[in-house]
Design a protein around this motif. Structure first.
Motif, PDB file in Angstrom:
ATOM      1  N   TRP A  61       7.601 -13.395  -8.892  1.00 10.79           N
ATOM      2  CA  TRP A  61       8.592 -12.319  -8.913  1.00 10.79           C
ATOM      3  C   TRP A  61       9.683 -12.665  -7.927  1.00 10.79           C
ATOM      4  O   TRP A  61       9.602 -13.710  -7.252  1.00 10.79           O
ATOM      5  N   LEU A  64       8.479 -13.735  -4.366  1.00 16.54           N
ATOM      6  CA  LEU A  64       7.017 -13.690  -4.301  1.00 16.54           C
ATOM      7  C   LEU A  64       6.427 -14.871  -5.072  1.00 16.54           C
ATOM      8  O   LEU A  64       6.717 -15.055  -6.257  1.00 16.54           O
ATOM      9  N   THR A 123      -2.684  -4.608  -0.719  1.00 19.67           N
ATOM     10  CA  THR A 123      -1.248  -4.510  -0.411  1.00 19.67           C
ATOM     11  C   THR A 123      -0.411  -5.414  -1.317  1.00 19.67           C
ATOM     12  O   THR A 123       0.816  -5.349  -1.282  1.00 19.67           O
ATOM     13  N   LEU A 124      -1.065  -6.267  -2.117  1.00 17.55           N
ATOM     14  CA  LEU A 124      -0.297  -7.114  -3.037  1.00 17.55           C
ATOM     15  C   LEU A 124       0.242  -6.268  -4.182  1.00 17.55           C
ATOM     16  O   LEU A 124      -0.419  -5.340  -4.644  1.00 17.55           O
ATOM     17  N   PRO A 125       1.434  -6.614  -4.682  1.00 15.41           N
ATOM     18  CA  PRO A 125       1.983  -5.823  -5.791  1.00 15.41           C
ATOM     19  C   PRO A 125       1.179  -6.021  -7.073  1.00 15.41           C
ATOM     20  O   PRO A 125       0.536  -7.057  -7.268  1.00 15.41           O
ATOM     21  N   GLN A 126       1.240  -5.036  -7.946  1.00 14.01           N
ATOM     22  CA  GLN A 126       0.511  -5.034  -9.221  1.00 14.01           C
ATOM     23  C   GLN A 126       0.744  -6.317 -10.027  1.00 14.01           C
ATOM     24  O   GLN A 126      -0.143  -6.849 -10.667  1.00 14.01           O
ATOM     25  N   LYS A 127       1.975  -6.809  -9.943  1.00 12.71           N
ATOM     26  CA  LYS A 127       2.398  -8.006 -10.669  1.00 12.71           C
ATOM     27  C   LYS A 127       1.410  -9.169 -10.510  1.00 12.71           C
ATOM     28  O   LYS A 127       1.164  -9.951 -11.431  1.00 12.71           O
ATOM     29  N   ASN A 155       6.849  -6.293   3.854  1.00 19.92           N
ATOM     30  CA  ASN A 155       6.100  -5.308   3.098  1.00 19.92           C
ATOM     31  C   ASN A 155       5.913  -5.764   1.650  1.00 19.92           C
ATOM     32  O   ASN A 155       6.848  -5.755   0.870  1.00 19.92           O
ATOM     33  N   PHE A 156       4.701  -6.191   1.287  1.00 20.99           N
ATOM     34  CA  PHE A 156       4.451  -6.674  -0.065  1.00 20.99           C
ATOM     35  C   PHE A 156       4.639  -5.570  -1.091  1.00 20.99           C
ATOM     36  O   PHE A 156       4.941  -5.834  -2.240  1.00 20.99           O
ATOM     37  N   ALA A 157       4.414  -4.362  -0.663  1.00 18.03           N
ATOM     38  CA  ALA A 157       4.505  -3.254  -1.613  1.00 18.03           C
ATOM     39  C   ALA A 157       5.903  -3.127  -2.214  1.00 18.03           C
ATOM     40  O   ALA A 157       6.090  -2.536  -3.261  1.00 18.03           O
ATOM     41  N   SER A 158       6.895  -3.749  -1.534  1.00 19.94           N
ATOM     42  CA  SER A 158       8.267  -3.620  -2.049  1.00 19.94           C
ATOM     43  C   SER A 158       8.605  -4.679  -3.093  1.00 19.94           C
ATOM     44  O   SER A 158       9.684  -4.689  -3.617  1.00 19.94           O
ATOM     45  N   SER A 159       7.671  -5.613  -3.385  1.00 14.66           N
ATOM     46  CA  SER A 159       7.971  -6.671  -4.365  1.00 14.66           C
ATOM     47  C   SER A 159       7.923  -6.146  -5.778  1.00 14.66           C
ATOM     48  O   SER A 159       7.119  -5.306  -6.103  1.00 14.66           O
TER      49      SER A 159
END
Ligand SMILES: CC(C)(COP(=O)(O)OP(=O)(O)OC[C@H]1O[C@@H](n2cnc3c(N)ncnc32)[C@H](O)[C@@H]1OP(=O)(O)O)[C@@H](O)C(=O)NCCC(=O)NCCS
Length: 159
Positions: A61, A64, A123-127, A155-159
């Motif tokens: 992403w 990422l 904390t990793l994004p769903q992607k 902040n990984f959540a913002s990816s």
């Protein structure tokens, strides 16, 4: 030792190395088709025409990427090959403008030496989990999630 981008004829040996280690429970198995599809992700280490190691950087992403399938031939471990491969992959990430690099692994001490630290995989994004549906362990992932120091502070959540 020559470090270079992989070519198609490297696939079978990467497949053999990865699945030998997978059969010992050291990493997850890789299919031939996934290796062919992602061959452009790979760096390899070669000496005298023999492939001694490989590793991949998979872009997921914006900002990422994942370091995956790092393997060194069993007869050549602990000579710095794995660390140089990961270093090369992190340089590629930097050249692409990616600062968030993570890995899912059972080899925590090795990746710590490569500058990664453990984070909560939640904390990793769903992607990140889209490829995981093909994993034999899905949805019970028992790998350790680690990020590079630069990735750990964002902040990984913002990816
Ligand atoms: C994990 C692996 C890639 C390491 O490759 P390697 O070429 O032996 O690693 P290096 O020699 O570059 O080691 C780099 C550092 O990590 C340390 N290290 C490597 N493997 C280690 C281990 N199993 N336990 C503790 N430390 C380890 C080395 O001592 C070295 O430390 P230093 O920088 O202080 O000298 C290799 O053992 C392997 O192919 N394992 C099976 C596949 C796998 O698990 N891959 C990772 C998951 S994707």
């Amino acid at each position: 030792m020559l470090y270079r981008k992989a070519i198609l004829r490297d696939v079978e040996i990467i497949h053999l190395m990865a699945n030998d280690y997978a059969s010992e429970g050291k990493m997850l198995p890789r299919s031939l088709s996934s290796l062919y599809e992602n061959i452009r992700d790979f760096l390899v280490a070669e000496e005298d025409g023999l492939l001694l190691g490989a590793g991949a950087l998979h872009v997921l992403w914006d900002n990422l990427a994942e370091v995956r399938t790092v393997v060194v031939h069993a007869g050549h471990v602990r000579k710095g090959i794995g660390k140089r491969l990961v270093g090369g992959l992190l340089e590629e990430a930097k050249a692409l403008g990616i600062s968030k690099v993570f890995t899912l692994t059972y080899q925590q001490p090795f990746f710590e030496k490569c500058g990664f630290c453990v984070i909560d995989k939640e904390t990793l994004p769903q992607k990140v989990w889209t490829d995981c549906v093909n994993c034999p362990k899905f949805p019970n992932c028992d790998e350790i999630c680690m990020v590079t120091d630069s990735g750990g502070s964002v902040n990984f959540a913002s990816s």
